[in-house]
Scaffold this motif. Sequence first.
Motif, short mmCIF file in Angstrom:
data_model
loop_
_atom_site.label_atom_id
_atom_site.label_comp_id
_atom_site.label_asym_id
_atom_site.label_seq_id
_atom_site.Cartn_x
_atom_site.Cartn_y
_atom_site.Cartn_z
N ILE A 175 0.87 -1.19 0.00
CA ILE A 175 0.00 0.00 0.00
C ILE A 175 0.90 1.23 0.00
N PRO A 176 0.70 2.13 -0.95
CA PRO A 176 1.60 3.31 -1.00
C PRO A 176 1.41 4.21 0.21
N LYS A 177 2.52 4.77 0.68
CA LYS A 177 2.47 5.70 1.80
C LYS A 177 2.13 7.11 1.31
N THR A 178 1.32 7.79 2.07
CA THR A 178 0.91 9.15 1.73
C THR A 178 1.06 10.04 2.96
N GLU A 179 0.74 11.33 2.78
CA GLU A 179 0.80 12.25 3.91
C GLU A 179 -0.19 11.85 5.01
N LYS A 180 -1.38 11.38 4.60
CA LYS A 180 -2.40 10.96 5.56
C LYS A 180 -2.16 9.55 6.08
N LYS A 182 1.00 7.66 6.58
CA LYS A 182 2.46 7.64 6.55
C LYS A 182 3.03 6.24 6.75
N ASP A 183 2.31 5.38 7.48
CA ASP A 183 2.83 4.03 7.69
C ASP A 183 2.41 3.07 6.59
N GLY A 184 1.55 3.53 5.68
CA GLY A 184 1.14 2.67 4.56
C GLY A 184 0.35 1.45 4.99
N THR A 185 -0.55 1.60 5.95
CA THR A 185 -1.37 0.48 6.41
C THR A 185 -2.84 0.84 6.30
N LYS A 186 -3.67 -0.18 6.06
CA LYS A 186 -5.12 -0.02 6.02
C LYS A 186 -5.77 -1.27 6.60
N PRO A 187 -6.98 -1.17 7.14
CA PRO A 187 -7.66 -2.36 7.66
C PRO A 187 -8.04 -3.31 6.53
N CYS A 188 -7.89 -4.59 6.79
CA CYS A 188 -8.28 -5.61 5.81
C CYS A 188 -9.78 -5.55 5.59
N LYS A 189 -10.20 -5.53 4.34
CA LYS A 189 -11.62 -5.42 4.02
C LYS A 189 -12.39 -6.70 4.31
N LEU A 190 -11.71 -7.83 4.43
CA LEU A 190 -12.43 -9.09 4.60
C LEU A 190 -12.63 -9.47 6.06
N CYS A 191 -11.86 -8.93 6.97
CA CYS A 191 -12.00 -9.34 8.37
C CYS A 191 -12.26 -8.18 9.32
#
Length: 293
Positions: A175-180, A182-191
């Motif tokens: 996942i690309p890192k952005t200003e918002k 910065k750690d490049g993480t997002k919640p998994c959509k399936l769980c």
Amino acid sequence: MAAHLENAINDLPPPLPEAATAAAPAAPAPNNDAGIMAMNHSLQMLLGGVQQLQAGQSHSNELMQKLQKTVLTSRAMINELVVANNELREELIRIKQAYQCDMCKKKEAATVVRHMVSVAGQTPDTEIDQIIEARKRKGTWPVKHATLNCFSVQQDLVKVRFHHSEKYQHIPIRIPKTEKNKDGTKPCKLCSEGKIRRKTTWMCATCEVPLCTRPLMDEDGSSLTHHARWHSTRDLIAEHKKCHENLRDGRESRKRARESLGGVDGNENEKGGAEVDEGGDEVAKPEEQRVEV
């Protein structure tokens, strides 16, 4: 005529002597006391019978009034039962219609998925290009809202999810890192859902949906990852429910185990020791925004 009269006179009996014509002495008056007593007794019996008859008639009237009240009460109860029965029938019809409607929706969704699965790999890349470009023009790509429902029901997204080719390979990418972010993480959509989330640094290269690339901490290594399940399961809604329950139950069991050993407080995050970069387990903070699925 005169002869006949004369003969009739001659046939008359001779007159009685004066002693015989004297009035005979009057007979003594009979004693009427016994008759009066018998008559009084009969009258008393008759009066008693009349009183009994009146009492019986009064009792009959009371019984009739009670019977009328019972009939009226029974009619009211019957009317209430009829109304309740009609309401119950209407409610049963509504439940049946709602169930049939829900089943129809599920059948339609299953039909769409079955059709897409049956033609997986047969959709040309040009059609996938057109789908993605059309969604980009509308501002709906990548899909960020109601992701599970969209990729389960909407035919164009189902095609994208099950399409495999050299150009569109469903492989995990960072996942690309952005200003918002910065750690490049997002919640998994399936769980992930609500405050119970599992963050990942990976997403599908084609679907552009964040998905875990490692099994849950309580699952063995043979379990399919959420990335693999996303591209193989037909019913994403049911699979999401299953994965989310597994994530929640695993965290609760680990929390109970820590509390029994006198470990960290249950209110603390589980972030310590979790490999977030590879889809590790992490409890979402209360102030974080709810994930839409």
